[in-house]
Design a protein around this motif. Structure first.
Motif, PDB file in Angstrom:
ATOM      1  N   MET A   1     -78.495 -26.609 -57.203  1.00 18.45           N
ATOM      2  CA  MET A   1     -78.640 -26.061 -56.073  1.00 18.45           C
ATOM      3  C   MET A   1     -77.373 -25.072 -55.789  1.00 18.45           C
ATOM      4  O   MET A   1     -77.719 -23.859 -55.306  1.00 18.45           O
ATOM      5  CB  MET A   1     -79.124 -26.675 -54.972  1.00 18.45           C
ATOM      6  CG  MET A   1     -79.705 -25.750 -53.717  1.00 18.45           C
ATOM      7  SD  MET A   1     -81.174 -24.619 -54.351  1.00 18.45           S
ATOM      8  CE  MET A   1     -82.316 -25.698 -54.842  1.00 18.45           C
ATOM      9  N   ALA A   2     -76.339 -25.752 -55.661  1.00 22.87           N
ATOM     10  CA  ALA A   2     -75.270 -24.755 -55.378  1.00 22.87           C
ATOM     11  C   ALA A   2     -74.922 -23.640 -56.419  1.00 22.87           C
ATOM     12  O   ALA A   2     -74.745 -22.545 -55.877  1.00 22.87           O
ATOM     13  CB  ALA A   2     -73.888 -25.428 -55.553  1.00 22.87           C
ATOM     14  N   ASP A   3     -75.435 -23.782 -57.715  1.00 20.70           N
ATOM     15  CA  ASP A   3     -75.164 -22.605 -58.551  1.00 20.70           C
ATOM     16  C   ASP A   3     -76.421 -21.791 -58.432  1.00 20.70           C
ATOM     17  O   ASP A   3     -76.236 -20.314 -58.441  1.00 20.70           O
ATOM     18  CB  ASP A   3     -75.534 -22.936 -59.979  1.00 20.70           C
ATOM     19  CG  ASP A   3     -74.018 -23.913 -60.573  1.00 20.70           C
ATOM     20  OD1 ASP A   3     -73.166 -23.853 -59.775  1.00 20.70           O
ATOM     21  OD2 ASP A   3     -74.163 -24.811 -61.378  1.00 20.70           O
ATOM     22  N   ALA A   4     -77.655 -22.148 -57.917  1.00 24.48           N
ATOM     23  CA  ALA A   4     -78.693 -21.113 -57.889  1.00 24.48           C
ATOM     24  C   ALA A   4     -78.417 -20.485 -56.392  1.00 24.48           C
ATOM     25  O   ALA A   4     -78.655 -19.263 -56.761  1.00 24.48           O
ATOM     26  CB  ALA A   4     -79.927 -22.106 -57.630  1.00 24.48           C
ATOM     27  N   LEU A   5     -78.116 -21.096 -55.497  1.00 25.02           N
ATOM     28  CA  LEU A   5     -77.597 -20.412 -54.318  1.00 25.02           C
ATOM     29  C   LEU A   5     -76.570 -19.194 -54.468  1.00 25.02           C
ATOM     30  O   LEU A   5     -76.796 -18.169 -53.806  1.00 25.02           O
ATOM     31  CB  LEU A   5     -77.313 -21.392 -53.052  1.00 25.02           C
ATOM     32  CG  LEU A   5     -78.353 -22.253 -52.610  1.00 25.02           C
ATOM     33  CD1 LEU A   5     -77.963 -23.240 -51.489  1.00 25.02           C
ATOM     34  CD2 LEU A   5     -79.832 -21.351 -52.094  1.00 25.02           C
ATOM     35  N   ARG A   6     -75.732 -19.607 -55.115  1.00 22.30           N
ATOM     36  CA  ARG A   6     -74.550 -18.659 -55.366  1.00 22.30           C
ATOM     37  C   ARG A   6     -75.150 -17.349 -55.942  1.00 22.30           C
ATOM     38  O   ARG A   6     -74.912 -16.182 -55.702  1.00 22.30           O
ATOM     39  CB  ARG A   6     -73.381 -19.235 -56.322  1.00 22.30           C
ATOM     40  CG  ARG A   6     -72.157 -18.034 -56.282  1.00 22.30           C
ATOM     41  CD  ARG A   6     -71.116 -18.768 -57.091  1.00 22.30           C
ATOM     42  NE  ARG A   6     -71.746 -19.407 -58.615  1.00 22.30           N
ATOM     43  CZ  ARG A   6     -71.713 -20.545 -58.794  1.00 22.30           C
ATOM     44  NH1 ARG A   6     -71.646 -21.674 -57.944  1.00 22.30           N
ATOM     45  NH2 ARG A   6     -72.127 -21.012 -60.137  1.00 22.30           N
ATOM     46  N   ALA A   7     -75.834 -17.498 -57.143  1.00 19.02           N
ATOM     47  CA  ALA A   7     -76.478 -16.567 -57.753  1.00 19.02           C
ATOM     48  C   ALA A   7     -77.377 -15.635 -56.805  1.00 19.02           C
ATOM     49  O   ALA A   7     -77.531 -14.386 -57.052  1.00 19.02           O
ATOM     50  CB  ALA A   7     -77.240 -16.902 -59.043  1.00 19.02           C
TER      51      ALA A   7
END
Length: 330
Positions: A65-71
């Protein structure tokens, strides 16, 4: 199995090199980024509802989720502003890890999907279904026996309430059924059909369940005894994607897939994203590219792992599930 899995996750963070296993988000940040962009495009296809729930089932450390939110923040600002993040996680240890990783962006934690607030939703579940409990039935002569655990050993007892089972099974054949997986698919599908949205389920297993004992235990990245003390090892079983898809369709959702994970991720551009990350960090380029290759290669996770989507019947084919052009085979 359900009690053992609950005890296992309640007491530990099992992810990464120091844990018992490694999942796709821990292998490559491009995985979470691609899934984040998948949610952004899906939101646009839904008509850009505001607010919209972004939900993850079994979020682990919060890495995906951290990677998803950054993108999402980088390329889909309106979606980032509209989303309300909800996590379905029962483990206190992992809830704490998720809170540290994601901060106050989390609108709420839930023990199960039933307590999620109403409204259109986009749902991600990576390696969630495989941890749901199974029943095992074993063909003995003209009858099916059910396998149980008693006093630390497997025993076989007459199957009193067995679901319909194949009559042509050979002697000793094992048939696995995960009723909680079917119930979850039906619950998600019913919600999506009524309130709108999509659910992306990525996991390992067969397109169609057959015969075989797939119950497995892991400890320190190596196979372990499934009958080890409950809560001391990771217990999983392969997902029967055909059964999950059928449960979702019966509850009113449109179903896309399953597709091999490698094909799905390549359609989302994972290898291109990994190449960009490698160029930006040349000293880590080999590690970045090998991690991405592991996710898509047939001999890695590309074939055994599958992607399945349940969504509102009016939604077009979600990203990665579009039909091939005429004359082209995937």
């Amino acid at each position: 199995m359900a009690r053992a899995v609950a005890a296992y996750y309640a007491a530990r963070d099992p992810f990464g090199r120091a844990g018992d296993f490694t999942t796709a988000p821990e292998i490559s940040q491009a995985f979470g980024e691609c899934l984040g962009l998948w949610t952004a495009v899906t939101w646009q296809m839904m008509g850009r509802p505001d607010p919209v729930l972004l939900v993850e089932l079994g979020p682990g450390r919060g890495t995906l989720m951290a990677d998803a939110l950054r993108a999402i923040a980088q390329v889909a600002g309106p979606f980032r502003a509209a989303l309300r993040l909800h996590l379905v996680e029962a483990s206190p240890v992992l809830r704490q890890a998720q809170g540290m990783r994601l901060g106050n962006v989390v609108a709420g934690w839930h023990d199960d999907v039933a307590s999620l607030p109403p409204g259109p939703a986009i749902i991600l579940a990576n390696e969630f279904l495989d941890a749901l409990p199974i029943r095992q039935f074993v063909r003995r002569g003209a009858a099916w026996m059910e396998r149980f655990v008693q006093d630390g050993a497997f025993v076989e007892l007459p199957a009193e309430d067995a679901p319909p089972l194949p009559e042509d099974a050979p002697e000793g054949a094992v048939r696995e059924i995960s009723e909680p997986s079917h119930a979850l698919a039906a619950a998600l599908a019913g919600r999506l059909a009524e309130q709108g949205g999509a659910a992306l389920l990525t996991d390992y297993g067969a397109e169609k369940g057959g015969f075989g004992d797939t119950l497995q235990a892991m400890r320190a990245h190596a196979p372990a005894d499934p009958l080890a003390p409950p809560g001391s090892v990771d217990l999983t079983a392969h997902v029967d994607f055909a059964a999950v898809a059928a449960a979702g369709a019966a509850a009113g959702a449109a179903v896309y897939g399953p597709l091999p994970q490698g094909l799905f991720l390549q359609r989302l551009g994972l290898m291109s994203r990994a190449a960009m990350l490698a160029r930006a960090a040349p000293r880590q380029a080999g590690l970045i590219l090998s991690g991405a290759e592991r996710l898509v290669a047939p001999e890695g996770m590309g074939r055994l792992f599958k992607a399945l989507c349940l969504c509102h019947p009016a939604l077009p084919a979600p990203p990665g599930f579009e039909p091939d052009p005429p004359g082209r085979r995937s």
